[in-house]
Motif scaffolding. Structure first.
Motif, PDB file in Angstrom:
ATOM      1  N   VAL A 105       2.189 -48.930  58.646  1.00 23.24           N
ATOM      2  CA  VAL A 105       1.139 -48.457  57.745  1.00 23.24           C
ATOM      3  C   VAL A 105       1.722 -48.464  56.328  1.00 23.24           C
ATOM      4  CG1 VAL A 105      -0.384 -46.555  57.119  1.00 23.24           C
ATOM      5  CG2 VAL A 105       0.129 -46.983  59.528  1.00 23.24           C
ATOM      6  N   SER A 106       1.061 -49.167  55.405  1.00 22.82           N
ATOM      7  CA  SER A 106       1.556 -49.233  54.024  1.00 22.82           C
ATOM      8  C   SER A 106       0.381 -49.136  53.066  1.00 22.82           C
ATOM      9  CB  SER A 106       2.325 -50.539  53.790  1.00 22.82           C
ATOM     10  OG  SER A 106       1.480 -51.663  54.007  1.00 22.82           O
ATOM     11  N   ILE A 107       0.654 -48.730  51.817  1.00 22.32           N
ATOM     12  CA  ILE A 107      -0.375 -48.543  50.794  1.00 22.32           C
ATOM     13  C   ILE A 107       0.044 -49.287  49.531  1.00 22.32           C
ATOM     14  CG2 ILE A 107       0.669 -46.355  50.053  1.00 22.32           C
ATOM     15  CD1 ILE A 107      -2.074 -45.363  49.328  1.00 22.32           C
ATOM     16  N   SER A 108      -0.951 -49.887  48.850  1.00 23.32           N
ATOM     17  CA  SER A 108      -0.669 -50.631  47.612  1.00 23.32           C
ATOM     18  C   SER A 108      -1.960 -50.794  46.828  1.00 23.32           C
ATOM     19  CB  SER A 108      -0.068 -52.004  47.942  1.00 23.32           C
ATOM     20  OG  SER A 108      -0.984 -52.769  48.709  1.00 23.32           O
ATOM     21  N   PRO A 109      -1.847 -50.951  45.483  1.00 29.37           N
ATOM     22  CA  PRO A 109      -3.052 -51.252  44.695  1.00 29.37           C
ATOM     23  C   PRO A 109      -3.542 -52.663  45.014  1.00 29.37           C
ATOM     24  CG  PRO A 109      -1.253 -50.434  43.317  1.00 29.37           C
ATOM     25  CD  PRO A 109      -0.659 -50.785  44.638  1.00 29.37           C
ATOM     26  N   LEU A 110      -4.874 -52.835  44.975  1.00 34.26           N
ATOM     27  CA  LEU A 110      -5.463 -54.136  45.260  1.00 34.26           C
ATOM     28  C   LEU A 110      -5.606 -54.923  43.963  1.00 34.26           C
ATOM     29  CD1 LEU A 110      -6.800 -56.018  47.350  1.00 34.26           C
ATOM     30  CD2 LEU A 110      -8.974 -54.876  46.845  1.00 34.26           C
ATOM     31  N   TYR A 142      -5.035 -39.169  51.106  1.00 27.68           N
ATOM     32  CA  TYR A 142      -4.586 -37.937  50.473  1.00 27.68           C
ATOM     33  C   TYR A 142      -4.187 -38.193  49.023  1.00 27.68           C
ATOM     34  CZ  TYR A 142      -4.300 -35.760  55.078  1.00 27.68           C
ATOM     35  OH  TYR A 142      -4.594 -35.259  56.306  1.00 27.68           O
ATOM     36  N   LYS A 143      -4.504 -37.233  48.188  1.00 28.53           N
ATOM     37  CA  LYS A 143      -3.992 -37.187  46.813  1.00 28.53           C
ATOM     38  C   LYS A 143      -3.138 -35.938  46.737  1.00 28.53           C
ATOM     39  CE  LYS A 143      -5.501 -36.700  42.002  1.00 28.53           C
ATOM     40  NZ  LYS A 143      -6.687 -36.521  41.126  1.00 28.53           N
ATOM     41  N   GLY A 144      -1.837 -36.115  46.734  1.00 23.31           N
ATOM     42  CA  GLY A 144      -0.934 -34.990  46.924  1.00 23.31           C
ATOM     43  C   GLY A 144      -1.137 -34.444  48.319  1.00 23.31           C
ATOM     44  N   ALA A 179       0.157 -38.593  39.755  1.00 29.51           N
ATOM     45  CA  ALA A 179      -0.375 -38.216  41.070  1.00 29.51           C
ATOM     46  C   ALA A 179       0.165 -39.144  42.153  1.00 29.51           C
ATOM     47  CB  ALA A 179      -1.897 -38.256  41.049  1.00 29.51           C
ATOM     48  N   GLN A 180       0.293 -38.593  43.405  1.00 31.58           N
ATOM     49  CA  GLN A 180       0.769 -39.356  44.557  1.00 31.58           C
ATOM     50  C   GLN A 180      -0.385 -39.571  45.537  1.00 31.58           C
ATOM     51  OE1 GLN A 180       4.040 -37.211  46.282  1.00 31.58           O
ATOM     52  NE2 GLN A 180       5.562 -38.274  45.054  1.00 31.58           N
ATOM     53  N   TYR A 181      -0.561 -40.823  45.965  1.00 33.87           N
ATOM     54  CA  TYR A 181      -1.568 -41.164  46.967  1.00 33.87           C
ATOM     55  C   TYR A 181      -0.862 -41.672  48.218  1.00 33.87           C
ATOM     56  CZ  TYR A 181      -5.267 -40.831  43.440  1.00 33.87           C
ATOM     57  OH  TYR A 181      -6.140 -40.383  42.494  1.00 33.87           O
ATOM     58  N   HIS A 207       2.772 -43.611  43.172  1.00 32.62           N
ATOM     59  CA  HIS A 207       2.834 -42.708  42.019  1.00 32.62           C
ATOM     60  C   HIS A 207       2.052 -43.368  40.897  1.00 32.62           C
ATOM     61  CE1 HIS A 207       6.016 -40.039  43.669  1.00 32.62           C
ATOM     62  NE2 HIS A 207       6.332 -41.147  44.343  1.00 32.62           N
ATOM     63  N   VAL A 208       0.911 -42.755  40.541  1.00 31.95           N
ATOM     64  CA  VAL A 208       0.012 -43.361  39.561  1.00 31.95           C
ATOM     65  C   VAL A 208       0.460 -43.002  38.149  1.00 31.95           C
ATOM     66  CG1 VAL A 208      -2.354 -43.458  38.714  1.00 31.95           C
ATOM     67  CG2 VAL A 208      -1.893 -43.312  41.172  1.00 31.95           C
ATOM     68  N   GLU A 209       0.628 -44.038  37.344  1.00 36.76           N
ATOM     69  CA  GLU A 209       0.901 -43.852  35.910  1.00 36.76           C
ATOM     70  C   GLU A 209      -0.366 -44.219  35.158  1.00 36.76           C
ATOM     71  OE1 GLU A 209       3.857 -45.537  32.366  1.00 36.76           O
ATOM     72  OE2 GLU A 209       4.081 -46.222  34.443  1.00 36.76           O
TER      73      GLU A 209
END
Length: 729
Positions: A105-110, A142-144, A179-181, A207-209
């Motif tokens: 399971v991984s997460i990334s911006p599209l 989740y956000k945080g 913020a962390q997603y 980690h969103v900048e």
């Protein structure tokens, strides 16, 4: 690949005395949830009646099936339990869910890298590899530590492992900087599955900048559509601006009015910038109202601003324009007519012209039971559109005549109308065709001429309604004709429709009142062992009891018979359907016995008359005869059971042995008398001798009496008294 159909078999009987109480509802099978690499054990338990002493009690019998490692098993594996009793078969399916946690399971911006710009829309992608079954998958965003979105796939029916790529749409603000997603893949396998549910968290967290957006402000009062702007001279802020109401949820075409006010102590003025209903800059005011009589802009974003010595802060009003569907309808996809049990179908909910889609919740119902919710929260479309969510069903016989419906609900939050606006489809009634099923008792009984097979209490189900056929020994019988006692036996009932057939075997018992089969009379030899209860047979169903009476008293007939048991007996038999009786005469036969006993020898004076009597009893009555030397002065007479030989004026020729014989079918007895003919002188001598012997006996008796008197008894008196000694008598 292992077989997809597994069999667990229970075979038992009901003890021969208790009616069985078995049907698929009394067969207990667990819902099995198993990891694809784990072994599988299935227990099948059946509850049934069994005789314990004189009572029928509920007991259980179970068995188990070990399948082994599930790695190579079909993901759509099926198992069922067969229960065989008295040649009757019941079947119940086992629900098996084979699951597999994701490989990764991984997460990334599209389609994006680097910092994000405040107010810009982005999509985050959760990449979930090789998970099963998808319909049990819940993807949690989740956000945080705040849960912000759940994505489900319950509308799918895919049991094999697959990949999914749910995405989350975000529009970050400056508050989201840092913020962390993360996303989590959780398998919700129900109460039978592992607890807590297995889950996998994305290995990377984003980690969103966020870079701030540089706003523009009007250089002069504007009206709707004005495009003149100036750069803010200070850092934008909205801490002085407040909306009443804070946000707006409005139906398309309805009016709207929002008050914007400032808490700044010295505002220079305020205004609204909007495509519709904009308010030009109003100097020296601390509040201004945005009003639209008929809001028909789906994407409107009105902005309130004020001017101060510190700059021109502004704030955008959140506006949701909604529209309920023009229509909501439900129909099967690519299908018409009845459905077939066990076949997969898709129901489509056709929802026309609804907005906004991201607030739409489609709810599926079966009757009053909520079975699925479909959301479109991942979308960001504000204009009306059509959606066609579908529901996958695999109907069973229990679903025949079930009603399905779908509802389109706009969940617009606490600011929206309460309850949320909902449009419901007309119900869809489904018809399910399924093969017959028969549940019958193991046996059935009723009184003859009342027992009709069509009345046997079998539960026969099937759609279309099945035809029912009864047979015995392979030959079809007329089920509407009453049965007689000779028709008891094993019958088979068959139910047939275009989906298949089913059979059940039943023991049919035709009951009837008691009947006694006896002769009117029985002949038994004395001391012979005879069980008359076995000779006198009784038939009837239920099995009747039988009692014996003699002289109106209940008796137990003996096994070893004697002459005193001779007589008339009455047998009485009862069961629930009636009573029967029969009178039986018992003749106890025994050998003759001679009653009148003559002396074994008899001396007769010549010329005198003499009679010899002989009488005997026995059963049957014996025949009495005398055997002797025939002479002219001898005559034989019979009186009753006595036979007499009479000798008149006896002669020396009459001397001899006279024999009495009594005979019947059981035996014979004899009695002999020796007759001697003598003269008178001889008798006198005998008389004198007898007299002398008698006199001698008297003399001896007198002698002994005198001797005993001489011996006597004595008393003694004390001293100084006169002593008289005398013989005491």
């Amino acid at each position: 690949m292992m077989l997809a159909g597994l069999l667990v078999l229970l075979m038992f009987d009901n003890g021969g005395a208790c009616p069985p109480d078995i049907n698929p509802q009394t067969v207990e099978l667990p819902e099995v949830v198993v990891h694809h690499a784990d072994p599988l054990v299935i227990n099948c338990t059946a509850l049934f009646n069994r005789r314990l002493g004189d009572a029928c009690v509920i007991t259980d019998e179970d068995t188990s099936l070990f399948v082994g490692n599930m790695t190579n098993v079909d993901w759509d594996i099926q198992a069922y339990c067969n229960i065989t009793m008295n040649e009757s078969l019941l079947r119940k399916n086992v629900t098996i869910t084979v699951y597999k946690t994701p490989d990764s399971v991984s997460i990334s911006p599209l389609n994006h890298s680097g910092p994000m710009v405040e107010g810009t829309e982005y999509h985050l992608l959760c990449d979930i590899k090789n998970v099963a079954p998808l319909q049990n998958l819940v993807v949690k965003w989740y956000k945080g530590n705040e849960s912000i979105l759940n994505v489900t796939y319950s509308d799918l029916s895919i049991k094999t492992p697959g990949d999914v790529f749910p995405n989350l749409t975000i529009t970050p603000s400056r508050d989201d900087d840092g913020a962390q997603y993360r996303c989590e893949a959780e398998l919700d396998l129900g109460p039978e599955g592992p607890q807590p549910p297995p889950k996998m968290i994305s290995k990377d967290q984003i980690h969103v900048e966020v870079l701030p957006h540089q706003p523009t402000f009007p250089t002069s009062p504007t009206t709707a559509g004005s495009m003149d702007t100036i750069q803010s001279t200070v850092k934008p802020g909205c801490c002085y601006l407040e909306f009443n109401p804070p946000s707006v949820v409005v139906e398309y075409g309805d009016p709207v009015s929002v008050l914007c006010s400032t808490s700044h102590p010295k505002p220079d003025g305020m205004g609204w910038e909007s495509t519709i209903g904009g308010v030009s800059f109003q100097p020296d005011v601390s509040s201004v109202t945005w009003t639209v009589d008929k809001l028909e802009d789906w994407t409107i974003e009105p902005m309130c601003y004020h001017s101060t010595v510190d700059g021109q802060p502004r704030k955008t009003l959140s506006v949701i324009v909604y529209k309920t569907p023009d229509s909501v309808s439900i129909s099967p996809l690519n299908h018409a007519g009845p459905m077939v049990e066990g076949t997969e179908y898709h129901l489509v909910c056709d929802i026309k012209n609804v907005a906004p889609l991201q607030n739409l919740v489609v709810k599926w119902y079966k009757g009053n039971e909520s079975i699925l919710n479909v959301t479109y929260s991942h979308l960001s479309i504000k204009t009306p559109g059509d959606v066609f969510p579908n529901l996958t069903i695999t109907p069973s016989r229990d679903d025949d005549a079930a009603q399905y419906r779908c509802e389109a609900e706009l969940d617009l939050g606490p600011e929206g109308p309460q309850p949320p606006p909902t449009v419901t489809s007309e119900p869809l009634n489904i018809t399910v065709h399924y093969e017959p099923r028969i549940v019958c008792p193991g046996w059935y009984s009723e009184l003859e001429n009342d027992l009709i097979l069509d009345n046997v209490r079998c539960i026969i189900t099937g759609n279309p309604p099945p035809d029912t056929v009864w047979s015995r020994n392979g030959e079809q019988v007329n089920a509407s004709v009453p049965l007689s006692r000779t028709d008891s036996g094993l019958y088979t009932v068959s139910a047939i429709n275009d989906q298949g057939s089913a059979n059940a075997t039943i023991q049919i018992i035709v009951e009837y009142a008691p009947e006694l089969t006896c002769r009117d009379e029985y002949n038994i030899v004395e001391n012979e062992n005879v069980d008359i209860t076995a000779l006198c047979k009784v038939n009837g169903r239920p099995e009747p009891d039988i009692h014996w009476f003699k002289d109106q008293n209940q008796v137990d007939p003996p096994i070893k018979w004697t002459r005193k048991n001779n007589g008339e007996y009455k047998a009485i038999s009862n069961n629930t359907h009636g009573k029967a009786s029969h009178i039986v005469v018992i003749n106890v036969f025994y050998a003759p016995e001679i009653l009148l006993k003559n002396r074994t020898s008899l001396m007769v004076i010549a010329g005198s008359n003499v009679s010899l009597d002989c009488s005997a009893e026995g059963n049957p009555s014996p025949e009495v005869k005398w055997n002797y030397t025939v002479a002219g002065n001898i005559n034989v007479t019979t009186e009753g059971r006595q036979r007499t030989v009479r000798i008149t004026r006896a002669l020396s020729a009459n001397t001899g042995i006279y024999t009495c014989t009594a005979t019947n079918r059981v035996g014979m007895v004899t009695r002999k008398t020796t007759v001697t003919i003598t003269t008178e002188d001889y008798l006198k001598i005998i008389g004198i001798i007898c007299l002398l012997v008698f006199c001698l006996l008297i003399v001896i008796a007198v002698y002994f009496c005198k001797r005993m008197k001489k011996q006597g008894s004595y008393h003694f008196n004390p001293i100084n008294t006169n002593i008289n000694m005398r013989a005491l008598p």
